[in-house]
Design a protein around this motif. Structure first.
Motif, short mmCIF file in Angstrom:
data_model
loop_
_atom_site.label_atom_id
_atom_site.label_comp_id
_atom_site.label_asym_id
_atom_site.label_seq_id
_atom_site.Cartn_x
_atom_site.Cartn_y
_atom_site.Cartn_z
N THR A 1 -8.80 3.31 6.04
CA THR A 1 -7.52 2.83 6.57
C THR A 1 -7.77 1.94 7.77
OG1 THR A 1 -6.62 4.98 5.95
CG2 THR A 1 -5.25 3.61 7.34
N ILE B 1 -6.08 0.26 10.98
CA ILE B 1 -4.90 0.36 11.84
C ILE B 1 -5.15 -0.55 13.04
CG2 ILE B 1 -3.44 1.93 13.19
CD1 ILE B 1 -5.40 4.01 11.31
N TYR C 1 1.94 -5.26 13.91
CA TYR C 1 1.20 -4.10 13.39
C TYR C 1 0.53 -4.48 12.08
CZ TYR C 1 3.99 -1.63 16.80
OH TYR C 1 4.58 -1.23 17.96
N ASN D 1 -1.83 -3.17 8.84
CA ASN D 1 -2.27 -2.00 8.08
C ASN D 1 -3.07 -2.44 6.88
OD1 ASN D 1 -0.98 0.40 9.33
ND2 ASN D 1 0.84 -0.89 9.00
N VAL E 1 -5.36 -6.64 4.74
CA VAL E 1 -4.36 -6.05 5.64
C VAL E 1 -3.03 -6.80 5.50
CG1 VAL E 1 -5.99 -5.18 7.35
CG2 VAL E 1 -5.06 -7.48 7.60
N SER F 1 2.96 -5.71 9.15
CA SER F 1 4.19 -5.04 8.77
C SER F 1 5.39 -5.72 9.39
CB SER F 1 4.15 -3.58 9.22
OG SER F 1 4.26 -3.51 10.61
N ALA G 1 1.05 2.09 4.20
CA ALA G 1 -0.41 2.06 4.19
C ALA G 1 -1.02 3.46 4.34
CB ALA G 1 -0.93 1.16 5.31
N GLY G 2 -0.20 4.44 4.67
CA GLY G 2 -0.75 5.78 4.87
C GLY G 2 -0.05 6.82 4.02
N THR H 1 4.92 1.22 12.06
CA THR H 1 3.76 0.35 11.79
C THR H 1 3.50 0.21 10.30
OG1 THR H 1 2.13 2.13 11.81
CG2 THR H 1 2.71 1.16 13.95
N ASN I 1 2.80 2.62 8.36
CA ASN I 1 1.70 3.51 8.03
C ASN I 1 2.14 4.94 8.38
OD1 ASN I 1 -0.62 5.08 8.01
ND2 ASN I 1 -1.93 3.40 8.71
N GLU J 1 0.20 7.24 10.69
CA GLU J 1 0.30 6.96 12.12
C GLU J 1 1.70 7.20 12.66
OE1 GLU J 1 -2.25 5.55 14.30
OE2 GLU J 1 -3.33 6.54 12.67
#
Lengths: 395, 525
Positions: free
Chosen positions: A86, A88, A99, A101, A118, A121, A343-344, A375, A377, A380
């Motif tokens: 990942t 960040i 941001y 990601n 990436v 965002s 992204a997360g 973000t 994600n 996060e």
């Protein structure tokens, strides 16, 4: 002399046997070289020291490295397994915050050289502030999940309208690979519920939120509720109400009912998976209610083994905010939303029936208005085991 | 609500074993009852070094003594000098019977044992015997459990001549057991162990050469349930030295299967009053651990291969018995070297796009763990006989060296230690008319000579399991013991009635202690 020979013979025999018996693990370790592709939008000076987290998805531990100015990062002595990498990163330019990601799933069974793309965002005006799906226990120790809800918050400085905003639930419960991965720029869902209205009926003021309840009742006091429920949803703004002949689903008196646009596994009630199987998004399908219905009906898809069961295809561009909720770390391997949407991933660590929810972190307070971190994600952006507090804004 | 322990197979197994046992004992007759005593089984072992090996054909060289025994045992352990996953307290009750019998030229040995035990204060374990050497343990985060166990064991051996100079032997044993815990999460462990060993001995004038094959199968089927409604627990599939994969679930199933094969060769030299025996045993075992869960609340309901453990071992011993007048000098040297190699199986649950079938797909099998153990011992005993098969007094000592090393790779973790121990025992029997009083006492001493635990992380399992167990295995101790036995002749079906009691007190140098008490009573025939 004879004794000496005897001892030598025994020593040699012992050595041979010891060598045969002793086992030494012939283990593998690999090197992962990643290049973070920042794209042309990110200037060179803003690329340095992006955090890259390599997570072993089976054993739940991480390695963290920071990129060079060229965007390179190397992880050495990595055991074989399934990983997520990942990226960040954030930076400020021209008074704006950006941001970045990136996410790459890696099957590490050899040395790997790869590139992580990436995305920058976009900050959404409407975001999911809380998602309470875990449910809780009654005093008798029985499972209670009728108090599930989704809270949507206006994170912008302008009034937003909830009319036509839909809650989308992904088809997959994250138990195995996302079947629909082959369809690009599209997510596939098992349920779409839409807030009614003509466009200006349900305003959400800056720094305010709406709550969509599974059952809009006071769960703590109602005879059909549960005194151990963490929430009173009597005055929820909207409700997932399933209209059936049996009338099994509770219809709260004060909440507007959501429009049931798609409910593939239709039953007498709508329930989010209490262990974290239900990844959700808030989406806006353009057009009025009729056009939205037509769009959904014209974009149905099924799996070849069950041709009578239809799911809804939604283009990524219709997604306002997505939250990749999963069971636990081990199930993150079966990610469903693409990184440009989330992204997360996140989950209630305390587990099913814990009475806990996921809540978006507060980034800052401007003029008394809470600004939530976005973000793109979920790893996060969300707190994992928060106490459900709808309509309450705090750190 | 405790899980009921149904005592499966108990009635049938008990009756069958007793029937076989009594038939053999009756058929053989009782020609030598005047010689039998509590120590008869030990005397037979002393006079026939083949019983120190695993070749059943060697039973043919037993002295002309066919004792039988039926007894009740009580055994208890209490104290904090223990491994973490063992209980603070163990109470064990058993009924056992065994005998040698001769039918024609064939010699038989039969043994049956029923054991019921309660082990209190076990921590974090979901497997029946956490001391069984495997890094692939199944643990939870709950302590203070009680393990309720029930175990049946049957063992049979026979040796028969094939012509003049060849002996054929066959041995078999079967252990079946059930172990349960009565607090969530509640494992129910069904344990089965089967062993078979055929063997031959070629007898020449002063040398006897033997060889036998060994096969055993071990199976432990674990089903864990959580009775409390809507409650989940964490289950940790340990991979060695504190590494693990964990899952939160309402139920968990695991199956261990071990197949072991081996062979042992023996060489026996007997000349005059010297009887020397050497043997070497080589064994290979492979054990798999598979996880499968029930559907419903489970994360998956398919079988996942967790790991495989390969074990090699070599054992060698040499015993020499020198009989002179009424004295027997017994000298024994033994060595055991074993190695373990642990392989993790990396799998992912995948759904086939064409059929929709979901399966765990193997991506790699990785060797991540290895361990080696060395045990060496030297023992000497001097036994003064009162009569041909009756002991007068005995003095003996044992020296022992053992070392163990284990490693896990990525993240790299190592543990190693070496201990030496010594023990001194002495005992005497007093013959007072038709009664015999036996008293013995001993002292054990253990000292650690090297220890290392290379472990960087400060984790739950390091603090709660690895470190305390490391301290336990490397702690020195003094252990005095005393044993008191009494037997009297009874002119009935049985020759003698006896009881025996012993106490061992372990005083460790980390201020921990453990008391072991046993009491047996029964009849000899």
């Amino acid at each position: 002399m004879k004794m000496k020979l005897h001892l030598t013979y025994i020593a040699v025999l012992l050595f041979i046997f010891t060598s045969c018996v002793k086992e030494v693990a012939d283990y593998n370790s690999y090197t992962i070289e990643l290049k973070v592709n920042f794209g042309e939008e990110v200037s060179l000076q803003n690329r340095d020291s992006a955090r890259v987290v390599l997570n072993n998805l089976t054993k739940n531990y991480t390695h963290t490295q920071y990129t060079t100015a060229e965007g390179d990062v190397t992880f050495k002595n990595i055991e074989p397994g399934f990983y997520s990498a990942t990226v960040i990163h954030s930076f400020g330019e021209d008074g704006k915050a950006y941001y970045l990601n990136g996410l790459l799933l890696l099957d590490v069974f050899s040395d790997i050289i790869d590139t992580v793309e990436v995305v920058i965002s976009k900050t959404n005006a409407l975001v999911v502030k809380e998602y309470y799906y875990s449910g809780c226990l009654t005093p008798a120790g029985k499972q209670y999940s009728a108090d599930q809800y989704v809270e949507i918050y206006n994170n912008s400085g302008l009034t937003q309208y909830a009319d036509g905003i839909s809650v989308f639930e992904h088809e997959s419960y994250s138990l195995s690979d996302n079947y629909w991965e082959f369809i690009s720029d599209t997510i596939v869902g098992r349920a779409i519920w839409t807030i009614p209205g003509e466009g200006n009926d349900y305003p959400i003021l800056p720094g305010n939120s709406i709550v969509i309840a599974r059952d809009a009742i006071n769960h703590q006091d109602d005879s059909l509720g549960n005194p151990l429920s963490p929430v009173n949803l009597e005055y929820a703004d909207f409700e997932f109400w399933v209209e059936t002949i049996s009338g099994d689903d509770i219809d709260g008196p004060f909440a507007e009912n959501m429009i049931e646009d798609l409910f593939t596994y239709r039953g007498s009630d709508y329930v989010f998976h209490t262990r974290g199987g239900s990844a959700i998004a808030i989406i806006r399908i353009p057009g009025n209610a009729e056009e939205r219905k037509d769009f959904i009906n014209n974009n149905l898809i099924c799996k070849p083994d069950i041709p009578s069961r239809f799911y809804g295809k939604i283009p990524n561009e219709y997604v306002i905010d997505a939250v990749e909720v999963t069971w636990d770390e081990a199930h993150a391997i079966y990610k469903r939303f693409p990184i440009e949407l989330d992204a997360g991933y996140t989950y209630v660590e305390a587990g099913s029936r814990s009475g806990k929810c996921i809540r978006r972190k507060v980034k800052e307070i401007i003029d008394g208005r809470y600004i939530y971190q976005d973000t793109n994600n979920s790893t996060e952006d969300f707190l994992k085991d928060a106490d459900p507090k709808p309509w309450i804004y705090e750190y | 609500m405790p899980i009921p322990n149904h005592g499966f197979m108990s009635t049938k197994l008990l009756y069958s074993a007793l029937l076989i046992h009594l038939l053999l004992a009756t058929a053989a007759g009782q020609d030598s009852t005047s010689y039998v005593s509590q120590g008869s089984f030990d005397i037979i072992r002393l006079l026939n070094p083949w019983l120190s090996g695993s070749n059943p054909a060697g039973m043919a060289f037993n002295p002309e003594l066919y004792p039988g025994e039926m007894k009740l045992d009580y055994y208890s352990e209490k104290g904090d000098y223990k491994q973490v996953q063992h209980g603070d307290k163990l109470n064990s009750y058993s009924f056992g019977t065994r005998s040698y019998s001769k039918i024609g030229n064939s010699l038989f040995y039969g043994c049956f044992n029923y054991n019921k035990s309660f082990e209190k204060g076990t921590d974090y374990t979901n497997i029946n015997d956490p001391g069984r050497e495997t890094p692939y343990l199944l643990t939870d985060s709950i302590g203070g459990d009680v393990y309720d166990r029930e175990l049946f064991s049957i063992e049979g051996k026979m040796s028969t001549p094939l012509g003049h100079a060849i002996m054929l032997g066959l041995a078999g044993s079967l252990d079946v057991g059930l172990a349960t815990q009565d607090r969530d999460p509640r494992p129910m462990n069904k344990v089965l162990k089967l062993s078979l060993s055929p063997g031959l001995v070629f007898s020449l004038p002063s040398i006897k050469i033997g060889v036998n094959l060994l096969y055993s199968y071990y199976n432990e089927d674990i089903e864990i349930d959580i009775i409390e409604a809507n409650k989940e627990h964490d289950f940790f599939q340990m991979h060695g030295l504190g590494t693990y994969i964990f899952h939160e679930a309402r139920s968990f199933n695991r199956l261990y299967k071990q197949n072991r094969i081996g062979t042992e060769g023996q060489l026996n030299y007997k000349h005059g009053n010297i009887n020397n025996m050497s043997a070497i045993k080589l064994q290979y075992a492979t054990e798999t651990a598979d996880d499968g869960r029930k559907a419903g609340n489970a994360s998956w309901s398919y079988i996942k291969n967790d790991s495989r453990l390969d074990i090699n071992s070599m054992e060698a011993f040499n015993t020499t018995t020198i009989s002179k007048n009424s004295f027997i000098h017994y000298l024994d040297a033994g060595l055991k070297i074993s190695g373990m190699l642990g392989t993790e199986i990396i799998q992912r649950l995948e759904t086939s796009g064409t059929t929709g079938a979901t399966n765990w797909v193997t991506y790699a099998e990785e060797e991540k763990f290895d361990a080696s153990r060395l045990d060496a011992s030297l023992a000497y005993s001097l036994i003064k006989m009162k009569d041909l098969y009756l002991r007068d007094y005995e003095v003996g000592f044992i020296l022992n060296y053992n070392s163990y090393k284990q490693s896990y790779y990525i993240p790299d973790r190592k543990e190693g230690y070496a201990n030496i121990s010594a023990s001194l025992d002495m005992g005497r029997s007093f013959y007072i008319g038709r009664q015999v009083l036996s008293i013995s006492c001993g002292l054990k001493y253990k000292r650690n000579i090297s220890a290392s635990l290379d472990f960087a992380e400060d984790s739950f399992f390091y603090n709660e399991l690895l470190l305390p167990d490391h301290i336990f295995t490397t702690a020195g101790y003094y252990a005095p013991s005393i044993d008191l036995g009494w037997e009297t002749e009874i002119n009935k079906i049985f020759s003698k009635y006896f009881f025996n009691t012993s106490i061992d007190l372990y005083l460790a140098d980390n201020d921990r202690h453990r008391t072991i008490f046993s009491f047996s009573t029964g009849v000899i025939f």
